[in-house]
Motif scaffolding. Structure first.
Motif, PDB file in Angstrom:
ATOM      1  N   GLY A  17       0.786  -1.230   0.000  1.00 48.30           N
ATOM      2  CA  GLY A  17       0.000   0.000   0.000  1.00 48.30           C
ATOM      3  C   GLY A  17       0.816   1.277   0.000  1.00 48.30           C
ATOM      4  O   GLY A  17       0.256   2.372   0.112  1.00 48.30           O
ATOM      5  N   LYS A  18       2.137   1.158  -0.128  1.00 51.37           N
ATOM      6  CA  LYS A  18       2.987   2.342  -0.077  1.00 51.37           C
ATOM      7  C   LYS A  18       3.516   2.720  -1.460  1.00 51.37           C
ATOM      8  O   LYS A  18       3.438   1.945  -2.404  1.00 51.37           O
ATOM      9  CB  LYS A  18       4.156   2.102   0.882  1.00 51.37           C
ATOM     10  N   THR A  19       4.056   3.929  -1.527  1.00 50.41           N
ATOM     11  CA  THR A  19       4.701   4.399  -2.748  1.00 50.41           C
ATOM     12  C   THR A  19       6.190   4.596  -2.462  1.00 50.41           C
ATOM     13  O   THR A  19       6.610   4.618  -1.301  1.00 50.41           O
ATOM     14  CB  THR A  19       4.094   5.727  -3.236  1.00 50.41           C
ATOM     15  N   ILE A  20       6.935   4.749  -3.539  1.00 54.10           N
ATOM     16  CA  ILE A  20       8.382   4.940  -3.412  1.00 54.10           C
ATOM     17  C   ILE A  20       8.822   5.888  -4.520  1.00 54.10           C
ATOM     18  O   ILE A  20       8.215   5.935  -5.585  1.00 54.10           O
ATOM     19  CB  ILE A  20       9.106   3.577  -3.499  1.00 54.10           C
ATOM     20  N   SER A  21       9.841   6.677  -4.257  1.00 49.52           N
ATOM     21  CA  SER A  21      10.253   7.632  -5.275  1.00 49.52           C
ATOM     22  C   SER A  21      11.713   7.418  -5.699  1.00 49.52           C
ATOM     23  O   SER A  21      12.550   6.993  -4.911  1.00 49.52           O
ATOM     24  CB  SER A  21       9.982   9.047  -4.788  1.00 49.52           C
ATOM     25  N   VAL A  22      11.964   7.694  -6.974  1.00 49.68           N
ATOM     26  CA  VAL A  22      13.267   7.439  -7.588  1.00 49.68           C
ATOM     27  C   VAL A  22      14.279   8.495  -7.172  1.00 49.68           C
ATOM     28  O   VAL A  22      13.985   9.698  -7.198  1.00 49.68           O
ATOM     29  CB  VAL A  22      13.140   7.426  -9.134  1.00 49.68           C
ATOM     30  N   ARG A  23      15.476   8.042  -6.790  1.00 45.95           N
ATOM     31  CA  ARG A  23      16.588   8.955  -6.544  1.00 45.95           C
ATOM     32  C   ARG A  23      17.487   9.037  -7.774  1.00 45.95           C
ATOM     33  O   ARG A  23      17.928  10.104  -8.163  1.00 45.95           O
ATOM     34  CB  ARG A  23      17.384   8.474  -5.328  1.00 45.95           C
ATOM     35  N   PHE A  60      17.918   3.507  -7.961  1.00 44.62           N
ATOM     36  CA  PHE A  60      18.081   3.854  -6.555  1.00 44.62           C
ATOM     37  C   PHE A  60      16.827   4.590  -6.114  1.00 44.62           C
ATOM     38  O   PHE A  60      16.318   5.447  -6.846  1.00 44.62           O
ATOM     39  CB  PHE A  60      19.287   4.782  -6.355  1.00 44.62           C
ATOM     40  N   PHE A  61      16.325   4.291  -4.918  1.00 46.81           N
ATOM     41  CA  PHE A  61      15.127   4.938  -4.401  1.00 46.81           C
ATOM     42  C   PHE A  61      15.462   5.771  -3.172  1.00 46.81           C
ATOM     43  O   PHE A  61      16.412   5.477  -2.430  1.00 46.81           O
ATOM     44  CB  PHE A  61      14.071   3.897  -4.013  1.00 46.81           C
ATOM     45  N   GLU A  62      14.640   6.799  -2.944  1.00 49.27           N
ATOM     46  CA  GLU A  62      14.775   7.593  -1.726  1.00 49.27           C
ATOM     47  C   GLU A  62      14.566   6.689  -0.512  1.00 49.27           C
ATOM     48  O   GLU A  62      13.707   5.799  -0.533  1.00 49.27           O
ATOM     49  CB  GLU A  62      13.735   8.727  -1.707  1.00 49.27           C
ATOM     50  N   ASP A  63      15.338   6.908   0.523  1.00 49.64           N
ATOM     51  CA  ASP A  63      15.223   6.204   1.806  1.00 49.64           C
ATOM     52  C   ASP A  63      15.608   4.728   1.751  1.00 49.64           C
ATOM     53  O   ASP A  63      15.378   3.992   2.710  1.00 49.64           O
ATOM     54  CB  ASP A  63      13.803   6.340   2.400  1.00 49.64           C
ATOM     55  N   ILE A  64      16.169   4.260   0.637  1.00 50.03           N
ATOM     56  CA  ILE A  64      16.726   2.905   0.561  1.00 50.03           C
ATOM     57  C   ILE A  64      18.226   3.089   0.369  1.00 50.03           C
ATOM     58  O   ILE A  64      18.679   3.416  -0.731  1.00 50.03           O
ATOM     59  CB  ILE A  64      16.119   2.091  -0.607  1.00 50.03           C
TER      60      ILE A  64
END
Length: 199
Positions: free
Chosen positions: A65-71, A83-87
């Motif tokens: 149910g979450k989203t993720i954003s690209v770094r 690469f993703f934000e917060d990973i």
């Protein structure tokens, strides 16, 4: 040409069309990168910094149910890597392996040689100017999409045949004409009579 491009779902996110653009295959390195299997012909446009994706993961996953954003997105040794934000480490990346990425569709957007499932279902399947079946559904497999073709040609009495949705086997899709043209290898739609008939 990829036929797995941007498959849409209309029942996610309050009825807004979403496009399936990739699957996270495995962690890459120690800094949180993930190898990416692309379902889009235009990754440089899709995976720009700040692009936000809805994650398709099992309900038990903390990412459900979450989203993720690209770094950052790059190609390394021929592999798409994101690469993703917060990973920021390998452990974080491991938690996203096998997740499928969806993105909201732009209203004016259309990619060449990409179709929604609902556009393909019900089309006649034509080989050598003869209708040999009907597309009954589309299955999205890790390697490629499959058209499931019922050889009953509308009666539903035939058998289901899995047709790889690649240009070599499905060279033409005519939505307006209500048909797809197939050039299947010998034996895909019928039993091979004997070995010497094979090429």
């Amino acid at each position: 040409m990829s036929r797995t491009t941007d498959v849409a779902s209309q029942d996610r996110n309050q009825g807004k069309n979403q496009l399936r653009v990739g699957r996270l295959v495995k962690a890459h390195g120690l800094k949180g990168a993930l190898k990416l299997e692309l379902y889009t012909d235009n990754p440089e446009r899709r995976f720009v910094p700040g692009a936000v994706f809805t994650l398709q993961v099992p309900e038990a996953s903390p990412w459900h149910g979450k989203t993720i954003s690209v770094r950052e997105y790059k190609v390394m040794n021929g592999n798409s890597v994101v690469f993703f934000e917060d990973i920021n480490d390998r452990d974080g990346a491991e938690g996203l392996v096998r997740a499928i990425l969806w993105i909201d569709e732009d209203s004016d957007e259309a990619e060449e040689n990409a179709w929604y499932d609902h556009q393909l279902v019900g089309l006649d399947v034509v080989r050598d100017d003869a209708v040999i079946g009907t597309v009954v559904r589309v299955e999205h497999m890790p390697a490629q999409d499959l058209l499931i073709v019922n050889t009953g040609a509308g009666s539903g009495a035939g058998q289901d045949v899995m047709v790889p949705f690649v240009e070599a086997i499905v060279p033409s899709v005519d939505i307006a004409g209500g048909r797809v043209i197939v050039t299947p290898p010998a034996g895909l739609f019928e039993e091979l009579p004997d070995a010497e008939s094979r090429e």
